[in-house]
Design a protein around this motif. Structure first.
Motif, PDB file in Angstrom:
ATOM      1  N   PRO A   1      22.730  64.180 -34.589  1.00 60.56           N
ATOM      2  CA  PRO A   1      21.819  63.082 -34.241  1.00 60.56           C
ATOM      3  C   PRO A   1      21.791  62.764 -32.738  1.00 60.56           C
ATOM      4  O   PRO A   1      20.761  62.363 -32.214  1.00 60.56           O
ATOM      5  CB  PRO A   1      22.373  61.886 -35.027  1.00 60.56           C
ATOM      6  CG  PRO A   1      23.186  62.476 -36.118  1.00 60.56           C
ATOM      7  CD  PRO A   1      23.681  63.812 -35.646  1.00 60.56           C
ATOM      8  N   ASP A   2      22.919  63.004 -32.037  1.00 61.94           N
ATOM      9  CA  ASP A   2      22.968  62.663 -30.607  1.00 61.94           C
ATOM     10  C   ASP A   2      22.612  63.842 -29.697  1.00 61.94           C
ATOM     11  O   ASP A   2      22.834  63.795 -28.489  1.00 61.94           O
ATOM     12  CB  ASP A   2      24.381  62.178 -30.233  1.00 61.94           C
ATOM     13  CG  ASP A   2      24.594  60.752 -30.694  1.00 61.94           C
ATOM     14  OD1 ASP A   2      23.585  60.089 -31.018  1.00 61.94           O
ATOM     15  OD2 ASP A   2      25.757  60.317 -30.747  1.00 61.94           O
ATOM     16  N   PHE A   3      22.084  64.876 -30.269  1.00 60.47           N
ATOM     17  CA  PHE A   3      21.843  66.133 -29.549  1.00 60.47           C
ATOM     18  C   PHE A   3      21.002  65.957 -28.282  1.00 60.47           C
ATOM     19  O   PHE A   3      21.182  66.661 -27.305  1.00 60.47           O
ATOM     20  CB  PHE A   3      21.124  67.091 -30.507  1.00 60.47           C
ATOM     21  CG  PHE A   3      21.115  68.516 -30.080  1.00 60.47           C
ATOM     22  CD1 PHE A   3      22.262  69.292 -30.172  1.00 60.47           C
ATOM     23  CD2 PHE A   3      19.962  69.108 -29.598  1.00 60.47           C
ATOM     24  CE1 PHE A   3      22.237  70.623 -29.801  1.00 60.47           C
ATOM     25  CE2 PHE A   3      19.936  70.434 -29.223  1.00 60.47           C
ATOM     26  CZ  PHE A   3      21.079  71.197 -29.324  1.00 60.47           C
ATOM     27  N   LEU A   4      20.087  64.987 -28.317  1.00 62.70           N
ATOM     28  CA  LEU A   4      19.188  64.810 -27.172  1.00 62.70           C
ATOM     29  C   LEU A   4      19.559  63.597 -26.317  1.00 62.70           C
ATOM     30  O   LEU A   4      18.813  63.253 -25.402  1.00 62.70           O
ATOM     31  CB  LEU A   4      17.740  64.635 -27.657  1.00 62.70           C
ATOM     32  CG  LEU A   4      16.968  65.897 -28.054  1.00 62.70           C
ATOM     33  CD1 LEU A   4      15.535  65.531 -28.427  1.00 62.70           C
ATOM     34  CD2 LEU A   4      16.946  66.915 -26.920  1.00 62.70           C
ATOM     35  N   LYS A   5      20.703  62.973 -26.659  1.00 61.60           N
ATOM     36  CA  LYS A   5      21.084  61.769 -25.907  1.00 61.60           C
ATOM     37  C   LYS A   5      21.192  62.093 -24.418  1.00 61.60           C
ATOM     38  O   LYS A   5      21.659  63.151 -24.026  1.00 61.60           O
ATOM     39  CB  LYS A   5      22.425  61.262 -26.429  1.00 61.60           C
ATOM     40  CG  LYS A   5      22.661  59.801 -26.116  1.00 61.60           C
ATOM     41  CD  LYS A   5      23.654  59.179 -27.057  1.00 61.60           C
ATOM     42  CE  LYS A   5      25.079  59.527 -26.625  1.00 61.60           C
ATOM     43  NZ  LYS A   5      26.069  58.861 -27.471  1.00 61.60           N
TER      44      LYS A   5
ATOM     45  N   ALA B   1      10.192  77.613 -28.764  1.00 60.35           N
ATOM     46  CA  ALA B   1       9.657  76.797 -27.671  1.00 60.35           C
ATOM     47  C   ALA B   1      10.692  75.745 -27.244  1.00 60.35           C
ATOM     48  O   ALA B   1      10.831  75.453 -26.051  1.00 60.35           O
ATOM     49  CB  ALA B   1       8.354  76.143 -28.099  1.00 60.35           C
ATOM     50  N   LEU B   2      11.428  75.209 -28.214  1.00 60.03           N
ATOM     51  CA  LEU B   2      12.496  74.256 -27.864  1.00 60.03           C
ATOM     52  C   LEU B   2      13.522  74.961 -26.975  1.00 60.03           C
ATOM     53  O   LEU B   2      13.961  74.419 -25.951  1.00 60.03           O
ATOM     54  CB  LEU B   2      13.185  73.725 -29.130  1.00 60.03           C
ATOM     55  CG  LEU B   2      12.377  72.777 -30.018  1.00 60.03           C
ATOM     56  CD1 LEU B   2      13.130  72.500 -31.320  1.00 60.03           C
ATOM     57  CD2 LEU B   2      12.085  71.468 -29.304  1.00 60.03           C
TER      58      LEU B   2
ATOM     59  N   ARG C   1      19.907  74.106 -24.518  1.00 55.85           N
ATOM     60  CA  ARG C   1      20.791  73.664 -25.603  1.00 55.85           C
ATOM     61  C   ARG C   1      20.247  74.040 -26.987  1.00 55.85           C
ATOM     62  O   ARG C   1      20.964  73.999 -27.967  1.00 55.85           O
ATOM     63  CB  ARG C   1      21.058  72.170 -25.503  1.00 55.85           C
ATOM     64  CG  ARG C   1      19.880  71.288 -25.803  1.00 55.85           C
ATOM     65  CD  ARG C   1      20.173  69.820 -25.570  1.00 55.85           C
ATOM     66  NE  ARG C   1      20.189  69.487 -24.158  1.00 55.85           N
ATOM     67  CZ  ARG C   1      20.333  68.251 -23.675  1.00 55.85           C
ATOM     68  NH1 ARG C   1      20.508  67.247 -24.503  1.00 55.85           N
ATOM     69  NH2 ARG C   1      20.312  68.009 -22.395  1.00 55.85           N
ATOM     70  N   PHE C   2      18.941  74.390 -27.067  1.00 49.21           N
ATOM     71  CA  PHE C   2      18.365  74.769 -28.362  1.00 49.21           C
ATOM     72  C   PHE C   2      18.483  76.274 -28.635  1.00 49.21           C
ATOM     73  O   PHE C   2      18.079  76.738 -29.707  1.00 49.21           O
ATOM     74  CB  PHE C   2      16.890  74.370 -28.429  1.00 49.21           C
ATOM     75  CG  PHE C   2      16.657  72.898 -28.648  1.00 49.21           C
ATOM     76  CD1 PHE C   2      16.786  72.340 -29.909  1.00 49.21           C
ATOM     77  CD2 PHE C   2      16.323  72.070 -27.595  1.00 49.21           C
ATOM     78  CE1 PHE C   2      16.564  70.987 -30.131  1.00 49.21           C
ATOM     79  CE2 PHE C   2      16.107  70.710 -27.792  1.00 49.21           C
ATOM     80  CZ  PHE C   2      16.220  70.168 -29.062  1.00 49.21           C
TER      81      PHE C   2
END
Ligand code: FAD
Length: 284
Positions: free
Chosen positions: A98-102, A188-189, A195-196
């Motif tokens: 859930p915090d992957f994009l923090k 694309a991510l 990180r993707f």
């Protein structure tokens, strides 16, 4: 019928849910609509307001409005085009933490939207996916399932009257995102943020996406038809429509809005179209 009778005897109840509109009753001496025909009876009315999202086509047809729009081109000549075009909006979720994009400061990130003409390669197979313009958006999933987002939609290759809008969205047997979407969006991510990389296996498979009903120029229409029918055809502009309800209410009460004026139906015939964007998204 019972629900409508209840409504008639209790005028305080302003919203009745679960009622399907099947058609409109017209006055004998004018074009105006005098009643809304529903699966629970006819509701007599002085004014109709329609905001039907992807079902705009159905209401347009019920009102017997034209199937084509005449558009004045820059050359001064008239061109005829279909009134509606269906696009399939492709969305999904990749099951990262859930915090992957923090952000580094610990705060939630903004929605990221990228359009690019850089060649896009599969993060899995390294094969070229596209060398044409592509676009994606992504943000933390609202239910904490990972990162949610989508790609530019594709045009449904059928006349608008042939498109099965129902059952809608994840219930639709016909319109769902595919394996190709999974590969494209996850690649694309990875293209946008390292990180993707190597994360496409975390894509959460399952039904997603939905149809959008676009006007000839993919901008909304706000206009009055048949004297007393006000139509809001939002063309999938979503949150950008916030505040429109108040402007429409004022217009119905006689105060024309300068903001809504450029979105009248006659802009096509007058050739007063909005600028065309280079984005692969019809609403950007
Ligand atoms: C997959 C997908 C993702 C999206 N993501 C975003 C996003 O992240 N941000 C954003 O801002 N926008 C987003 N949008 C766009 C946004 O959902 C729409 O622009 C918005 O919902 C349109 O609002 P509306 O009230 O005009 O129509 P809708 O919300 O579609 O409402 C129309 C209503 O009319 C009802 N209806 C249809 N036919 C009848 C009938 N015959 N009788 C009675 N009622 C009927 C329907 O049941 C529905 O409740 C997305 C759209 C899709 C498809």
């Amino acid at each position: 019928m019972k629900m409508l009778q209840q409504y008639m005897s209790n005028k305080k109840q302003l919203v009745i849910k679960g009622v399907k509109v099947n058609g409109f009753k017209r006055g004998s001496n004018s074009k105006a609509v005098t009643g809304v025909e529903t699966n629970q009876g006819t509701i007599d009315c002085e004014q109709v307001v329609i905001g039907a999202g992807p079902w705009a086509r159905d209401f347009w047809n019920m009102l017997e409005l034209p199937k084509t729009a005449n558009i004045k081109g820059k050359d001064g000549k008239m061109h005829t085009t279909d009134m509606w075009t269906y696009w399939m909006l492709q969305e999904g979720v990749i099951g990262v933490e859930p915090d992957f994009l923090k952000m580094n400061n610990g705060k939630a990130p903004p929605v990221i939207h990228v359009d690019s003409t850089a060649p896009l390669y599969s993060d899995k197979t390294k094969k070229l996916i596209t060398d044409k313009i592509w676009g994606i958006y992504y943000k933390p999933d609202i239910e904490g399932l990972g990162v949610q987002g989508g790609t530019s939609p594709y045009i449904v290759d059928k006349h608008f009257d042939q498109v099965n809008v129902d059952p809608y969205g994840i219930e639709s047997p016909e319109f769902q995102t595919t394996e190709a979407f999974n590969d494209m969006w996850c690649s694309a991510l990875a293209h946008c943020q390292k990180r993707f990389e190597d994360k496409s296996d975390l894509y959460r498979k399952g039904p997603s996406g939905g149809l959008g009903c676009m006007t000839p120029d993919s901008f909304p229409i706000f206009d009055r038809f048949l004297e007393n029918v006000y139509m809001i055809a939002d063309a999938n502009h979503g949150y950008k429509m916030i505040g429109v309800g108040e402007l429409v209410a004022k217009e119905i009460l006689g105060q024309e809005s300068d903001l809504l004026k450029p979105f009248r139906f006659n802009r096509y015939e007058k050739g007063e179209l909005h600028p065309t964007s280079n984005s692969p998204f019809p609403w950007s």
